[in-house]
Design a protein around this motif. Structure first.
Motif, PDB file in Angstrom:
ATOM      1  N   ASP A   1      12.094  -3.131  11.103  1.00 15.66           N
ATOM      2  CA  ASP A   1      11.597  -2.627   9.829  1.00 15.66           C
ATOM      3  C   ASP A   1      12.668  -2.827   8.759  1.00 15.66           C
ATOM      4  OD1 ASP A   1      10.768  -0.947   7.650  1.00 15.66           O
ATOM      5  OD2 ASP A   1       9.514   0.166   9.052  1.00 15.66           O
TER       6      ASP A   1
ATOM      7  N   ALA B   1      10.110   4.486   7.443  1.00 12.05           N
ATOM      8  CA  ALA B   1       9.289   3.788   6.458  1.00 12.05           C
ATOM      9  C   ALA B   1       7.949   3.336   7.031  1.00 12.05           C
ATOM     10  CB  ALA B   1      10.053   2.580   5.911  1.00 12.05           C
TER      11      ALA B   1
ATOM     12  N   TYR C   1       8.945  -0.680  -2.509  1.00 15.44           N
ATOM     13  CA  TYR C   1       8.088  -0.272  -1.378  1.00 15.44           C
ATOM     14  C   TYR C   1       7.648   1.189  -1.554  1.00 15.44           C
ATOM     15  CZ  TYR C   1      10.237  -4.431   0.642  1.00 15.44           C
ATOM     16  OH  TYR C   1      10.673  -5.714   0.866  1.00 15.44           O
TER      17      TYR C   1
ATOM     18  N   LYS D   1       4.972   2.878  -1.035  1.00 13.63           N
ATOM     19  CA  LYS D   1       4.158   3.509   0.015  1.00 13.63           C
ATOM     20  C   LYS D   1       4.987   3.978   1.198  1.00 13.63           C
ATOM     21  CE  LYS D   1      -0.034   1.031  -1.163  1.00 13.63           C
ATOM     22  NZ  LYS D   1      -1.050   0.078  -0.747  1.00 13.63           N
ATOM     23  N   CYS D   2       6.243   3.565   1.243  1.00 14.45           N
ATOM     24  CA  CYS D   2       7.125   3.938   2.348  1.00 14.45           C
ATOM     25  C   CYS D   2       7.907   5.228   2.057  1.00 14.45           C
ATOM     26  CB  CYS D   2       8.118   2.821   2.637  1.00 14.45           C
ATOM     27  SG  CYS D   2       7.323   1.298   3.198  1.00 14.45           S
TER      28      CYS D   2
ATOM     29  N   TYR E   1       7.055   0.421   7.728  1.00 14.32           N
ATOM     30  CA  TYR E   1       6.645  -0.781   7.000  1.00 14.32           C
ATOM     31  C   TYR E   1       6.283  -1.905   7.957  1.00 14.32           C
ATOM     32  CZ  TYR E   1       6.873  -4.787   3.857  1.00 14.32           C
ATOM     33  OH  TYR E   1       6.587  -5.921   3.153  1.00 14.32           O
TER      34      TYR E   1
ATOM     35  N   VAL F   1      12.668  -2.126   5.618  1.00 12.77           N
ATOM     36  CA  VAL F   1      12.831  -0.989   4.717  1.00 12.77           C
ATOM     37  C   VAL F   1      13.722   0.066   5.373  1.00 12.77           C
ATOM     38  CG1 VAL F   1      11.675   0.815   3.391  1.00 12.77           C
ATOM     39  CG2 VAL F   1      10.635  -1.451   3.555  1.00 12.77           C
TER      40      VAL F   1
END
Length: 101
Positions: free
Chosen positions: A33, A24, A94, A96-97, A26, A35
């Motif tokens: 992380d 991810a 999330y 963008k991950c 993130y 995520v």
């Protein structure tokens, strides 16, 4: 980026599975992380759950990659569908991950 998909076999409709791969990214470097942790927990729980109802074939399991298949039963199909729903919920929070392929 994290990618996930349900595995199904056109040659054998009695096989089902899950593929989750990627990171991810993130958290900042050297930090945990959340995520990736959530994605890993869902993928591993799906594997353990499916293995309770059907002998799973682990195709690959390593950091950033989980892939397994098993016989398609009512239970394993429900577990895989639940895992996909959980992963989609994380993806909504999330986006963008995650990536599409």
């Amino acid at each position: 980026m994290v990618y996930f998909t349900k595995i199904s076999s056109p040659a054998n409709e009695n096989i089902i599975g899950l593929l989750v791969r990627g990171h991810a990214n993130y958290a900042k470097k050297d930090k945990e992380d959340i995520v990736c942790s959530a994605v890993s927990a869902i993928a591993q729980t799906a594997l353990y759950g499916c293995n309770e109802y059907s002998k799973c074939n682990v195709n690959k399991i390593q950091k950033g990659y989980v892939s397994f298949t098993c016989d398609k039963t009512i239970q394993t199909e429900a577990i895989i569908k639940s895992a996909i729903l959980g992963l989609k919920a994380i993806k909504e929070t999330y986006p963008k991950c995650f990536k599409e392929e």
